[in-house]
Write a protein that holds these residues in place. Structure first.
Motif, short mmCIF file in Angstrom:
data_model
loop_
_atom_site.label_atom_id
_atom_site.label_comp_id
_atom_site.label_asym_id
_atom_site.label_seq_id
_atom_site.Cartn_x
_atom_site.Cartn_y
_atom_site.Cartn_z
N ILE A 64 0.87 -1.17 0.00
CA ILE A 64 0.00 0.00 0.00
C ILE A 64 0.91 1.23 0.00
O ILE A 64 1.73 1.39 0.90
N PRO A 65 0.80 2.10 -1.00
CA PRO A 65 1.75 3.20 -1.11
C PRO A 65 1.67 4.16 0.08
O PRO A 65 0.62 4.29 0.73
N ARG A 66 2.76 4.84 0.34
CA ARG A 66 2.77 5.88 1.37
C ARG A 66 1.75 6.95 1.02
O ARG A 66 1.65 7.41 -0.11
N GLY A 67 0.95 7.34 2.00
CA GLY A 67 -0.06 8.37 1.78
C GLY A 67 -1.35 7.86 1.19
O GLY A 67 -2.30 8.62 0.99
N SER A 68 -1.43 6.56 0.92
CA SER A 68 -2.64 6.02 0.30
C SER A 68 -3.77 5.90 1.31
O SER A 68 -3.59 5.44 2.44
N VAL A 69 -4.97 6.29 0.89
CA VAL A 69 -6.18 6.07 1.68
C VAL A 69 -7.25 5.33 0.88
O VAL A 69 -8.30 4.98 1.41
N LYS A 70 -6.96 5.08 -0.42
CA LYS A 70 -7.99 4.48 -1.27
C LYS A 70 -7.40 3.40 -2.19
O LYS A 70 -7.61 3.40 -3.40
N THR A 71 -6.66 2.46 -1.60
CA THR A 71 -6.15 1.33 -2.39
C THR A 71 -7.28 0.33 -2.61
O THR A 71 -7.93 -0.10 -1.66
N ASP A 72 -7.52 -0.04 -3.85
CA ASP A 72 -8.69 -0.82 -4.26
C ASP A 72 -8.25 -2.08 -5.01
O ASP A 72 -7.12 -2.20 -5.47
N TRP A 73 -9.16 -3.01 -5.13
CA TRP A 73 -8.92 -4.29 -5.80
C TRP A 73 -9.66 -4.36 -7.12
O TRP A 73 -10.70 -3.71 -7.31
N ALA A 105 -5.14 -11.62 -13.65
CA ALA A 105 -4.44 -10.38 -13.36
C ALA A 105 -5.19 -9.62 -12.26
O ALA A 105 -6.42 -9.61 -12.25
N HIS A 106 -4.44 -9.02 -11.35
CA HIS A 106 -5.02 -8.19 -10.31
C HIS A 106 -4.58 -6.75 -10.56
O HIS A 106 -3.43 -6.39 -10.32
N ASP A 107 -5.50 -5.95 -11.08
CA ASP A 107 -5.22 -4.55 -11.39
C ASP A 107 -5.45 -3.71 -10.14
O ASP A 107 -6.47 -3.03 -10.01
N VAL A 108 -4.52 -3.77 -9.21
CA VAL A 108 -4.64 -2.99 -7.98
C VAL A 108 -4.58 -1.50 -8.34
O VAL A 108 -3.82 -1.09 -9.22
N SER A 109 -5.40 -0.69 -7.67
CA SER A 109 -5.54 0.72 -8.02
C SER A 109 -5.60 1.57 -6.76
O SER A 109 -6.20 1.17 -5.77
N GLU A 110 -5.00 2.76 -6.83
CA GLU A 110 -5.15 3.75 -5.76
C GLU A 110 -6.05 4.85 -6.30
O GLU A 110 -5.66 5.64 -7.16
N LYS A 165 -1.06 7.55 -12.36
CA LYS A 165 -0.51 7.69 -11.00
C LYS A 165 -1.13 6.68 -10.04
O LYS A 165 -0.49 6.27 -9.07
N GLY A 166 -2.36 6.31 -10.27
CA GLY A 166 -3.03 5.36 -9.39
C GLY A 166 -2.92 3.92 -9.80
O GLY A 166 -3.47 3.03 -9.14
N GLN A 178 -17.28 2.18 1.15
CA GLN A 178 -15.95 2.24 0.55
C GLN A 178 -14.87 1.62 1.45
O GLN A 178 -14.00 2.32 1.98
N PRO A 179 -14.90 0.29 1.61
CA PRO A 179 -13.95 -0.39 2.50
C PRO A 179 -12.59 -0.60 1.83
O PRO A 179 -12.21 -1.73 1.50
N TYR A 180 -11.87 0.48 1.63
CA TYR A 180 -10.58 0.36 0.95
C TYR A 180 -9.62 -0.49 1.76
O TYR A 180 -9.78 -0.69 2.96
N LEU A 181 -8.58 -0.98 1.08
CA LEU A 181 -7.67 -1.94 1.68
C LEU A 181 -6.73 -1.29 2.68
O LEU A 181 -6.27 -0.16 2.50
N ARG A 182 -6.46 -2.04 3.76
CA ARG A 182 -5.55 -1.60 4.80
C ARG A 182 -4.50 -2.68 5.03
O ARG A 182 -4.69 -3.84 4.66
N ALA A 183 -3.41 -2.31 5.67
CA ALA A 183 -2.35 -3.27 5.96
C ALA A 183 -2.91 -4.46 6.74
O ALA A 183 -3.68 -4.28 7.69
N GLY A 184 -2.56 -5.66 6.32
CA GLY A 184 -3.05 -6.88 6.95
C GLY A 184 -4.22 -7.52 6.23
O GLY A 184 -4.53 -8.69 6.49
N ASP A 185 -4.89 -6.79 5.34
CA ASP A 185 -6.00 -7.37 4.59
C ASP A 185 -5.49 -8.45 3.64
O ASP A 185 -4.39 -8.33 3.08
#
Length: 285
Positions: A118-127, A158-163, A176-177, A259-266
């Motif tokens: 999860i990038p630094r400063g990210s609050v909206k990392t999505d799957w 493929a997993h197109d992870v997006s911020e 950028k995302g 909007q349950p965006y991803l967090r560390a440990g998910d």
């Protein structure tokens, strides 16, 4: 045939599974850590099939706990946005009249079960679970989707992870995302095209911490695989080893009220019918 790579990062060995048996193919791939453009241009798929039929490849144990790497070292990574009707609707976007195209850098690719950062400063990392299409021969300007499909070497999960904040709220293009480190887990298999009867009839599923979030089918794509390849070929040359991520069905965090965006440990698990499964733990960069 199902090509895969196994071993420590940067030192993977390429193998193939056929009719329930796995074979080491380093005699054909040399020092490659995955299938790539040169292997495909040198008729690597046909040579692998011939070696299997001739019985010259050593068998290996695919049930070991060894790490699985990406089966492909891609050239270009081309992506199609908003390519499922239900996904476009959930994000309140207009149905596109033409495919929406963006690109991901090849260095976003990691193994199917590697950690995702999860990038630094990210609050909206999505799957986003997506059908990946691997080009097998050069394609220049075709208008025929059936001809375009004939150029496919195989398919891959493929997993197109997006911020989403980086992608949408920070101005400019989507890039950028989409290009953060580890944002394109790929694999476990590159399944050759002859193994998939109809790429427009594959089920895609994704869960987060055991809760199913996406459950769709490629039948709901706005632009099918052949149409996408033909469309892209009008703007650029497609080469063997190029990867096309063909969009995601509904169920992404951006489209949910909470909007349950991803967090560390998910933990995210995803699969596509006939192509295998992935499992990633997300952690802070």
């Amino acid at each position: 045939m199902r090509f895969f790579a196994h071993g420590p990062r940067g030192h993977e060995r390429v193998a193939v599974q056929h009719e329930g048996t796995a074979y080491d193919i380093t005699s054909l791939t040399g020092e490659r850590t995955a299938i790539d453009r040169s292997f495909l241009e040198q008729d690597g798929l046909a040579r692998t099939r011939e070696a299997i039929e001739a019985g010259t490849l050593p068998q290996i144990d695919e049930t070991s706990d060894e790490r699985v790497g990406t089966p492909l070292t891609p050239g270009k990574i081309l992506c199609i946005g908003l390519n499922y009707l239900d996904h476009a609707r959930e994000t309140h976007a207009e149905i596109p009249a033409e495919p929406i195209v963006f690109m991901k850098a090849p260095d976003t690719v990691v193994g199917p079960d590697d950690d995702v950062l999860i990038p630094r400063g990210s609050v909206k990392t999505d799957w986003e679970v997506e059908l990946g299409v691997v080009i097998g021969r050069t394609v220049r300007w075709t208008e025929d989707p059936r001809e375009a499909l004939d150029a496919v070497a195989g398919f891959v999960v493929a997993h197109d992870v997006s911020e989403r904040e980086f992608q949408i709220e920070r101005g400019g293009t989507w890039d950028k995302g989409k290009n953060c480190e580890t944002f394109n887990p790929l694999g476990p298999y590159l399944v050759t095209a002859d193994e998939i009867a109809d790429p427009q009839d594959l089920r895609l599923r994704l869960s987060v911490n055991g809760t199913v979030r996406q459950d769709g089918t490629t039948a709901d794509q706005i632009f099918g695989v052949g149409e996408v390849i033909a469309y892209l070929s009008r703007f650029m040359t497609l080469y063997p080893g190029d990867l096309i991520n063909t969009g995601t069905p509904a169920g992404v965090a951006m489209g949910m009220p909470d909007q349950p965006y991803l967090r560390a440990g998910d933990v995210v698990e995803l699969e596509i019918e006939g192509l295998g499964r992935q499992r990633q733990t997300f952690r802070s960069a």
